[in-house]
Write a protein that holds these residues in place. Structure first.
Motif, PDB file in Angstrom:
ATOM      1  N   GLU A  33      12.075   6.421   8.747  1.00  0.00           N
ATOM      2  CA  GLU A  33      11.978   5.258   9.615  1.00  0.00           C
ATOM      3  C   GLU A  33      11.675   5.732  11.036  1.00  0.00           C
ATOM      4  O   GLU A  33      12.543   6.302  11.710  1.00  0.00           O
ATOM      5  N   PRO A  34      10.427   5.544  11.494  1.00  0.00           N
ATOM      6  CA  PRO A  34      10.046   6.040  12.825  1.00  0.00           C
ATOM      7  C   PRO A  34      10.829   5.406  13.966  1.00  0.00           C
ATOM      8  O   PRO A  34      10.918   5.982  15.046  1.00  0.00           O
ATOM      9  N   ARG A  35      11.416   4.224  13.736  1.00  0.00           N
ATOM     10  CA  ARG A  35      12.189   3.564  14.794  1.00  0.00           C
ATOM     11  C   ARG A  35      13.641   4.018  14.822  1.00  0.00           C
ATOM     12  O   ARG A  35      14.410   3.589  15.684  1.00  0.00           O
ATOM     13  N   CYS A  36      14.027   4.871  13.910  1.00  0.00           N
ATOM     14  CA  CYS A  36      15.413   5.314  13.821  1.00  0.00           C
ATOM     15  C   CYS A  36      15.850   6.064  15.072  1.00  0.00           C
ATOM     16  O   CYS A  36      15.076   6.835  15.655  1.00  0.00           O
TER      17      CYS A  36
ATOM     18  N   GLY B  44      19.393   1.011  -3.929  1.00  0.00           N
ATOM     19  CA  GLY B  44      18.665   2.270  -3.865  1.00  0.00           C
ATOM     20  C   GLY B  44      18.434   2.899  -5.220  1.00  0.00           C
ATOM     21  O   GLY B  44      18.203   2.215  -6.223  1.00  0.00           O
ATOM     22  N   MET B  45      18.539   4.212  -5.262  1.00  0.00           N
ATOM     23  CA  MET B  45      18.329   4.965  -6.494  1.00  0.00           C
ATOM     24  C   MET B  45      19.679   5.169  -7.176  1.00  0.00           C
ATOM     25  O   MET B  45      20.303   6.222  -7.055  1.00  0.00           O
ATOM     26  N   LYS B  46      20.160   4.099  -7.815  1.00  0.00           N
ATOM     27  CA  LYS B  46      21.471   4.084  -8.464  1.00  0.00           C
ATOM     28  C   LYS B  46      22.571   4.464  -7.478  1.00  0.00           C
ATOM     29  O   LYS B  46      23.513   5.201  -7.820  1.00  0.00           O
ATOM     30  N   GLY B  47      22.442   3.957  -6.257  1.00  0.00           N
ATOM     31  CA  GLY B  47      23.459   4.188  -5.239  1.00  0.00           C
ATOM     32  C   GLY B  47      23.138   5.301  -4.267  1.00  0.00           C
ATOM     33  O   GLY B  47      23.892   5.529  -3.316  1.00  0.00           O
ATOM     34  N   TYR B  48      22.009   5.981  -4.474  1.00  0.00           N
ATOM     35  CA  TYR B  48      21.618   7.107  -3.622  1.00  0.00           C
ATOM     36  C   TYR B  48      20.349   6.784  -2.838  1.00  0.00           C
ATOM     37  O   TYR B  48      19.581   5.889  -3.202  1.00  0.00           O
ATOM     38  N   ILE B  49      20.138   7.556  -1.785  1.00  0.00           N
ATOM     39  CA  ILE B  49      18.914   7.458  -0.999  1.00  0.00           C
ATOM     40  C   ILE B  49      18.429   8.871  -0.691  1.00  0.00           C
ATOM     41  O   ILE B  49      19.231   9.777  -0.460  1.00  0.00           O
ATOM     42  N   LEU B  50      17.130   9.049  -0.717  1.00  0.00           N
ATOM     43  CA  LEU B  50      16.529  10.317  -0.298  1.00  0.00           C
ATOM     44  C   LEU B  50      16.138  10.177   1.172  1.00  0.00           C
ATOM     45  O   LEU B  50      15.176   9.505   1.502  1.00  0.00           O
ATOM     46  N   MET B  51      16.909  10.778   2.065  1.00  0.00           N
ATOM     47  CA  MET B  51      16.654  10.721   3.504  1.00  0.00           C
ATOM     48  C   MET B  51      15.703  11.843   3.902  1.00  0.00           C
ATOM     49  O   MET B  51      15.795  12.964   3.403  1.00  0.00           O
ATOM     50  N   SER B  52      14.782  11.571   4.815  1.00  0.00           N
ATOM     51  CA  SER B  52      13.825  12.575   5.258  1.00  0.00           C
ATOM     52  C   SER B  52      14.534  13.805   5.808  1.00  0.00           C
ATOM     53  O   SER B  52      15.516  13.699   6.538  1.00  0.00           O
ATOM     54  N   ARG B  53      14.018  14.961   5.456  1.00  0.00           N
ATOM     55  CA  ARG B  53      14.545  16.244   5.930  1.00  0.00           C
ATOM     56  C   ARG B  53      13.466  16.981   6.708  1.00  0.00           C
ATOM     57  O   ARG B  53      12.291  16.915   6.368  1.00  0.00           O
ATOM     58  N   ASN B  54      13.873  17.669   7.732  1.00  0.00           N
ATOM     59  CA  ASN B  54      12.954  18.410   8.598  1.00  0.00           C
ATOM     60  C   ASN B  54      11.912  17.493   9.243  1.00  0.00           C
ATOM     61  O   ASN B  54      10.748  17.880   9.429  1.00  0.00           O
ATOM     62  N   LYS B  55      12.343  16.284   9.582  1.00  0.00           N
ATOM     63  CA  LYS B  55      11.496  15.321  10.296  1.00  0.00           C
ATOM     64  C   LYS B  55      12.162  14.964  11.621  1.00  0.00           C
ATOM     65  O   LYS B  55      12.427  13.812  11.939  1.00  0.00           O
TER      66      LYS B  55
ATOM     67  N   ASP C 170       0.820  -1.217   0.000  1.00  0.00           N
ATOM     68  CA  ASP C 170       0.000   0.000   0.000  1.00  0.00           C
ATOM     69  C   ASP C 170       0.852   1.265   0.000  1.00  0.00           C
ATOM     70  O   ASP C 170       0.335   2.363  -0.140  1.00  0.00           O
ATOM     71  N   ASN C 171       2.173   1.105   0.170  1.00  0.00           N
ATOM     72  CA  ASN C 171       3.143   2.197   0.095  1.00  0.00           C
ATOM     73  C   ASN C 171       2.809   3.356   1.034  1.00  0.00           C
ATOM     74  O   ASN C 171       3.016   4.519   0.706  1.00  0.00           O
ATOM     75  N   THR C 172       2.284   3.048   2.203  1.00  0.00           N
ATOM     76  CA  THR C 172       1.982   4.114   3.163  1.00  0.00           C
ATOM     77  C   THR C 172       3.250   4.712   3.765  1.00  0.00           C
ATOM     78  O   THR C 172       3.223   5.828   4.296  1.00  0.00           O
ATOM     79  N   SER C 173       4.360   3.995   3.676  1.00  0.00           N
ATOM     80  CA  SER C 173       5.610   4.509   4.233  1.00  0.00           C
ATOM     81  C   SER C 173       6.164   5.667   3.407  1.00  0.00           C
ATOM     82  O   SER C 173       6.952   6.474   3.905  1.00  0.00           O
ATOM     83  N   GLY C 174       5.782   5.725   2.134  1.00  0.00           N
ATOM     84  CA  GLY C 174       6.287   6.781   1.265  1.00  0.00           C
ATOM     85  C   GLY C 174       7.528   6.387   0.476  1.00  0.00           C
ATOM     86  O   GLY C 174       8.041   7.176  -0.315  1.00  0.00           O
ATOM     87  N   PHE C 175       8.026   5.174   0.700  1.00  0.00           N
ATOM     88  CA  PHE C 175       9.174   4.707  -0.076  1.00  0.00           C
ATOM     89  C   PHE C 175       9.009   3.226  -0.370  1.00  0.00           C
ATOM     90  O   PHE C 175       8.249   2.520   0.294  1.00  0.00           O
ATOM     91  N   LEU C 176       9.718   2.746  -1.398  1.00  0.00           N
ATOM     92  CA  LEU C 176       9.652   1.347  -1.797  1.00  0.00           C
ATOM     93  C   LEU C 176      10.890   0.596  -1.328  1.00  0.00           C
ATOM     94  O   LEU C 176      11.973   1.164  -1.210  1.00  0.00           O
TER      95      LEU C 176
END
Length: 306
Positions: A242-245, A279-290, A60-66
């Motif tokens: 990741e809320p458990r981070c 990931g995205m060809k070796g990259y990751i989009l990490m949450s900002r301002n969270k 259901d992709n509720t996390s916002g990432f695959l």
């Protein structure tokens, strides 16, 4: 009828039939070999648990990432990383005052970021992120993007803590190119001529994503994160949250090369050292301002040099 396969890029139904056949296909795809049947059964058990995790995240992709069944799908979290990059040391803290920065920025578009590397058996993500940051700094100052020697940093420095690693490069008189550093199992820094020199290091204000944004606009920044969760290990695309981070228990290093916003979600563009197939060809989009998720701004710094 399911639409999932062993790569599991996006699933709409659980995979029930042919589970072992998919595992065997996955093994062949990633060239996996195990010592004996006991180890294979152990890895298969981990693989099945991760398969279920990926399915539940993607359906259901509720996390916002695959997530996907990538090359780490038969490993427990943390089995391929060297920890301990969380401690910070006194460094030259230059206050960052300017708020005159754009809403989005990407150093890759300026040609300031080297190709994604794969740390493989060499380990030490911090060594790779540190070298990446020096390569970018050198480009910004000289206009030349040189492939620097990660092997030199691993062999000649204790690449487990950020500030001492930069200090080590400074004491070595700089870092050599990958092409000029001798192929050896021991430190050979005296056998090559340094290309890029480090004169100091600037630390971002601890936990301050506003400071990190300004710093990244100046140049790519090395940072430590909590990457101990399967969601990170099996990340595919999207803005990772990741809320458990933890924001203090940090075990992996990345290079932040930019930032932006996707569908209302602010993100950091972070370069990893696990190859272009992660990931995205070796990259990751990490949450900002969270709320400094995964400690993205807890221990971040960049080199000064010439």
């Amino acid at each position: 009828m399911h639409t999932c396969n062993y790569l599991f890029l996006a699933c709409v139904a659980p995979l029930v039939l042919g589970l072992n056949e998919n595992f065997q296909a996955w093994k062949q795809h990633f060239g996996k070999q195990y010592r004996n049947s006991r180890e294979e059964n152990y890895r298969y058990g981990i693989w099945k648990r991760n398969l279920d995790l990926v399915y539940r995240n993607n359906k259901d992709n509720t996390s916002g990432f695959l997530m996907e069944m990538n090359k780490f799908a038969d490993e427990k979290c943390g089995g391929y990383r060297k920890p301990s990059v969380s401690k910070t040391f006194p460094v030259n803290l230059n206050m960052l005052y300017s708020d005159d920065v754009p809403d989005s920025f990407d150093w890759r578009k300026k040609g300031a970021v080297s190709p994604v590397k794969n740390q493989g058996q060499m380990g030490s993500a911090l060594a790779f992120a540190t070298v990446d940051s020096i390569e970018s700094m050198h480009f910004i100052k000289t206009g030349q993007l040189v492939d620097l020697s990660t092997r030199e940093l691993v062999q000649c420095c204790n690449a487990s803590m950020m500030s001492p690693t930069f200090d080590c490069v400074q004491k070595l008189g700089g870092i050599c190119s990958a092409a000029s550093y001798p192929d050896s199992h021991t430190c050979q820094s005296k056998q090559c001529t340094p290309v890029a020199k480090v004169t100091g290091v600037t630390q971002v204000k601890k936990g301050d994503e506003g400071d990190l944004k300004i710093a990244v606009y100046r140049q790519p920044v090395v940072t430590a994160v909590d990457a101990s969760h399967s969601s990170f290990q099996l990340y595919r695309s999207g803005v990772y949250y990741e809320p458990r981070c933890s924001s203090t228990r940090l075990d992996h290093a990345l290079l932040v090369v930019g930032y932006g916003t996707l569908e209302g979600k602010d993100f950091w563009i972070a370069k990893n050292s696990w190859g272009i197939n992660w990931g995205m060809k070796g990259y990751i989009l990490m949450s900002r301002n969270k709320n400094n998720n995964c400690g993205i701004a807890t221990s971040a710094m960049y080199p000064d040099g010439m």
